[in-house]
Design a protein around this motif. Structure first.
Motif, PDB file in Angstrom:
ATOM      1  N   LYS A 163      47.663  45.253  53.533  1.00 15.10           N
ATOM      2  CA  LYS A 163      46.769  46.172  54.017  1.00 15.10           C
ATOM      3  C   LYS A 163      45.663  45.483  54.983  1.00 15.10           C
ATOM      4  O   LYS A 163      44.977  44.496  54.479  1.00 15.10           O
ATOM      5  CB  LYS A 163      45.745  46.909  52.876  1.00 15.10           C
ATOM      6  CG  LYS A 163      46.692  47.917  52.116  1.00 15.10           C
ATOM      7  CD  LYS A 163      46.157  48.550  51.302  1.00 15.10           C
ATOM      8  CE  LYS A 163      46.929  49.547  50.148  1.00 15.10           C
ATOM      9  NZ  LYS A 163      46.261  50.206  49.200  1.00 15.10           N
ATOM     10  N   ASP A 220      42.055  45.313  57.163  1.00 11.16           N
ATOM     11  CA  ASP A 220      40.626  46.066  57.143  1.00 11.16           C
ATOM     12  C   ASP A 220      39.813  45.457  58.112  1.00 11.16           C
ATOM     13  O   ASP A 220      39.677  44.260  58.234  1.00 11.16           O
ATOM     14  CB  ASP A 220      40.071  45.776  55.665  1.00 11.16           C
ATOM     15  CG  ASP A 220      38.976  46.957  55.541  1.00 11.16           C
ATOM     16  OD1 ASP A 220      38.486  47.427  56.384  1.00 11.16           O
ATOM     17  OD2 ASP A 220      38.335  46.684  54.272  1.00 11.16           O
ATOM     18  N   SER A 246      36.736  45.142  58.049  1.00  7.06           N
ATOM     19  CA  SER A 246      35.686  44.535  57.322  1.00  7.06           C
ATOM     20  C   SER A 246      36.129  42.957  57.099  1.00  7.06           C
ATOM     21  O   SER A 246      35.205  42.228  56.881  1.00  7.06           O
ATOM     22  CB  SER A 246      35.188  45.126  56.156  1.00  7.06           C
ATOM     23  OG  SER A 246      36.087  45.034  55.126  1.00  7.06           O
ATOM     24  N   ASN A 247      37.478  42.871  56.975  1.00 12.01           N
ATOM     25  CA  ASN A 247      37.941  41.396  56.763  1.00 12.01           C
ATOM     26  C   ASN A 247      38.424  40.891  58.203  1.00 12.01           C
ATOM     27  O   ASN A 247      39.260  39.931  58.086  1.00 12.01           O
ATOM     28  CB  ASN A 247      38.972  41.461  55.914  1.00 12.01           C
ATOM     29  CG  ASN A 247      38.765  41.924  54.548  1.00 12.01           C
ATOM     30  OD1 ASN A 247      37.651  41.678  54.161  1.00 12.01           O
ATOM     31  ND2 ASN A 247      39.744  42.601  53.675  1.00 12.01           N
ATOM     32  N   PRO A 304      44.223  40.599  55.533  1.00 10.43           N
ATOM     33  CA  PRO A 304      44.605  41.139  54.412  1.00 10.43           C
ATOM     34  C   PRO A 304      43.397  40.604  53.469  1.00 10.43           C
ATOM     35  O   PRO A 304      42.588  39.495  53.696  1.00 10.43           O
ATOM     36  CB  PRO A 304      45.781  40.403  53.857  1.00 10.43           C
ATOM     37  CG  PRO A 304      46.682  40.029  54.891  1.00 10.43           C
ATOM     38  CD  PRO A 304      45.334  39.700  55.744  1.00 10.43           C
ATOM     39  N   GLU A 305      42.960  41.237  52.333  1.00  8.09           N
ATOM     40  CA  GLU A 305      41.931  40.919  51.411  1.00  8.09           C
ATOM     41  C   GLU A 305      42.510  39.681  50.628  1.00  8.09           C
ATOM     42  O   GLU A 305      43.611  40.010  50.076  1.00  8.09           O
ATOM     43  CB  GLU A 305      41.795  41.989  50.332  1.00  8.09           C
ATOM     44  CG  GLU A 305      40.607  41.684  49.478  1.00  8.09           C
ATOM     45  CD  GLU A 305      40.347  42.834  48.728  1.00  8.09           C
ATOM     46  OE1 GLU A 305      39.000  42.852  47.877  1.00  8.09           O
ATOM     47  OE2 GLU A 305      40.872  43.868  48.479  1.00  8.09           O
ATOM     48  N   GLU A 312      38.803  32.892  51.264  1.00  2.00           N
ATOM     49  CA  GLU A 312      37.687  32.853  51.587  1.00  2.00           C
ATOM     50  C   GLU A 312      37.203  32.015  52.669  1.00  2.00           C
ATOM     51  O   GLU A 312      36.373  32.301  53.526  1.00  2.00           O
ATOM     52  CB  GLU A 312      36.639  32.988  50.464  1.00  2.00           C
ATOM     53  CG  GLU A 312      36.980  34.174  49.502  1.00  2.00           C
ATOM     54  CD  GLU A 312      36.013  34.185  48.194  1.00  2.00           C
ATOM     55  OE1 GLU A 312      35.196  33.018  48.043  1.00  2.00           O
ATOM     56  OE2 GLU A 312      35.932  35.233  47.343  1.00  2.00           O
ATOM     57  N   GLN A 348      38.542  33.112  55.860  1.00  2.00           N
ATOM     58  CA  GLN A 348      38.014  34.285  56.426  1.00  2.00           C
ATOM     59  C   GLN A 348      36.752  34.170  56.967  1.00  2.00           C
ATOM     60  O   GLN A 348      36.424  34.770  58.024  1.00  2.00           O
ATOM     61  CB  GLN A 348      37.836  35.255  55.102  1.00  2.00           C
ATOM     62  CG  GLN A 348      37.241  36.398  55.363  1.00  2.00           C
ATOM     63  CD  GLN A 348      38.078  37.521  56.199  1.00  2.00           C
ATOM     64  OE1 GLN A 348      39.011  37.926  55.313  1.00  2.00           O
ATOM     65  NE2 GLN A 348      37.844  37.659  57.307  1.00  2.00           N
ATOM     66  N   GLU A 354      48.273  37.360  51.436  1.00  2.00           N
ATOM     67  CA  GLU A 354      46.686  37.319  50.599  1.00  2.00           C
ATOM     68  C   GLU A 354      46.106  35.923  50.375  1.00  2.00           C
ATOM     69  O   GLU A 354      45.032  35.956  50.059  1.00  2.00           O
ATOM     70  CB  GLU A 354      46.964  38.047  49.302  1.00  2.00           C
ATOM     71  CG  GLU A 354      47.131  39.740  49.911  1.00  2.00           C
ATOM     72  CD  GLU A 354      48.451  40.054  50.235  1.00  2.00           C
ATOM     73  OE1 GLU A 354      48.624  41.535  50.589  1.00  2.00           O
ATOM     74  OE2 GLU A 354      49.294  39.473  50.110  1.00  2.00           O
ATOM     75  N   ARG A 382      41.682  41.071  40.828  1.00  2.00           N
ATOM     76  CA  ARG A 382      42.555  40.782  42.028  1.00  2.00           C
ATOM     77  C   ARG A 382      43.930  40.644  41.256  1.00  2.00           C
ATOM     78  O   ARG A 382      45.288  40.278  41.905  1.00  2.00           O
ATOM     79  CB  ARG A 382      42.760  39.241  42.496  1.00  2.00           C
ATOM     80  CG  ARG A 382      41.517  39.291  43.493  1.00  2.00           C
ATOM     81  CD  ARG A 382      41.348  40.031  44.425  1.00  2.00           C
ATOM     82  NE  ARG A 382      40.411  39.846  45.460  1.00  2.00           N
ATOM     83  CZ  ARG A 382      39.152  39.995  45.677  1.00  2.00           C
ATOM     84  NH1 ARG A 382      38.615  40.676  44.746  1.00  2.00           N
ATOM     85  NH2 ARG A 382      38.394  39.685  46.805  1.00  2.00           N
ATOM     86  N   TYR A 397      51.801  40.780  44.784  1.00  2.00           N
ATOM     87  CA  TYR A 397      51.794  40.585  46.233  1.00  2.00           C
ATOM     88  C   TYR A 397      52.985  39.858  46.824  1.00  2.00           C
ATOM     89  O   TYR A 397      53.890  39.103  46.150  1.00  2.00           O
ATOM     90  CB  TYR A 397      50.489  39.632  46.322  1.00  2.00           C
ATOM     91  CG  TYR A 397      49.305  39.816  45.740  1.00  2.00           C
ATOM     92  CD1 TYR A 397      48.617  40.734  46.520  1.00  2.00           C
ATOM     93  CD2 TYR A 397      48.923  39.674  44.537  1.00  2.00           C
ATOM     94  CE1 TYR A 397      47.212  41.244  46.068  1.00  2.00           C
ATOM     95  CE2 TYR A 397      47.674  40.095  43.992  1.00  2.00           C
ATOM     96  CZ  TYR A 397      46.844  40.769  44.811  1.00  2.00           C
ATOM     97  OH  TYR A 397      45.681  41.381  44.416  1.00  2.00           O
TER      98      TYR A 397
END
Length: 277
Positions: A39, A41, A43-44, A48-49, A56, A59, A205, A234, A238
């Motif tokens: 997925k 997003d 916002s990311n 993927p989250e 991080e 990201q 992920e 989490r 995955y």
């Protein structure tokens, strides 16, 4: 233009459409053809989250690069529009605009600004690359990853206990592939190896992947990397895959990573290490 030329151009255009579609399909399926799309997003940053602390880091670097790139593009567009609107003069076709040989302050500015931008990008990229590739060697969970045409074999060591590696088979669904169980909120060290061709260990992920190159001896730092999984929020399964075209069944070289709580991981190790090598 003659009707013959128009017909020829139309036929060429019709031929290019299927070729372009085939090329796009090839690029989309070059890494893997799994039916497990992560997925994405806004916002990311359309990533993927992440499920690791290292994700991080990636990201933040990704978001910062996009912000800098968009800001640079906005400044350039504003300057272009400003010059086009406020410095537009009507001249006759024979009249040339004033010719300027050079403008030393402008040229210095145009040289210094790109150097500063590249230096900033290089600093943050080098800093984060070092953080992603550093291996402290103190991870309580150590995973040996063996890649082969066309599946995976995982051997996990924890608290002096080692699980029995079970070879996988090429599959069409990642849920049917070999499973790697990892605990949440724990540092994990990976040791990657292969005896045939180049593979690439990738869990989207993780926001990180590492090529597995044959011939690298055991103990070489180029075979290893570390992650620190995030907390219990989490927990889940995955998809993982090979991200390097490695042969006929490359698209079926799928596996799954199952993140579980520490108590469940302890129980898993206790049951799986009974026939440890």
């Amino acid at each position: 233009m003659s009707p013959t030329r128009r017909t020829t151009r139309r036929s060429l255009a019709r031929r290019r459409v299927p070729r372009a579609a085939a090329l796009a399909l090839l690029l989309a399926t070059a890494t893997a053809c799994a039916n497990d799309v992560p997925k994405f997003d806004w916002s990311n940053g359309l990533l993927p989250e992440g499920v690791t602390e290292q994700a991080e880091v990636v990201q933040h670097l990704w978001n910062g690069a996009w912000i800098a790139a968009l800001a640079t593009g906005l400044v350039v567009i504003v300057l272009i529009v400003w010059a086009a609107i406020f410095h537009r003069k009507r001249r006759s076709k024979a009249e040339l605009p004033p010719q300027v040989r050079y403008n030393l302050p402008i040229e210095i500015l145009y040289t210094v600004i790109p150097l500063v931008m590249v230096s900033v990008f290089f600093f943050f990229t080098a800093r984060d690359s070092k953080a992603l590739t550093d291996v402290a060697g103190d991870a309580p969970v150590k995973v040996k990853v063996e890649a082969y045409q066309w599946s995976w074999r995982f051997t996990t060591t924890y608290n002096g206990k080692t699980t029995q590696p079970v070879p996988g088979m090429p599959v069409s669904d990642y849920r049917e592939g070999p499973q790697l169980v990892l605990p949440t909120n724990t540092k994990v060290e990976f040791d990657l190896s292969t005896d045939d061709v180049i593979h690439s260990f990738w869990v989207p992920e993780f926001l990180f992947k590492r090529d597995i190159i044959p011939g690298i001896p055991e103990g070489n730092p180029g075979r290893k990397f570390e992650i620190k999984t995030l907390g219990d929020d989490r927990v889940g399964i995955y998809a993982g895959r090979c991200a390097e075209l490695c042969g006929v069944d490359h698209s079926r070289m799928l596996f799954k990573v199952k993140l579980v709580k520490q108590a469940e991981f302890d129980q898993y190790i206790a049951t799986q290490a009974g026939s440890a090598q």
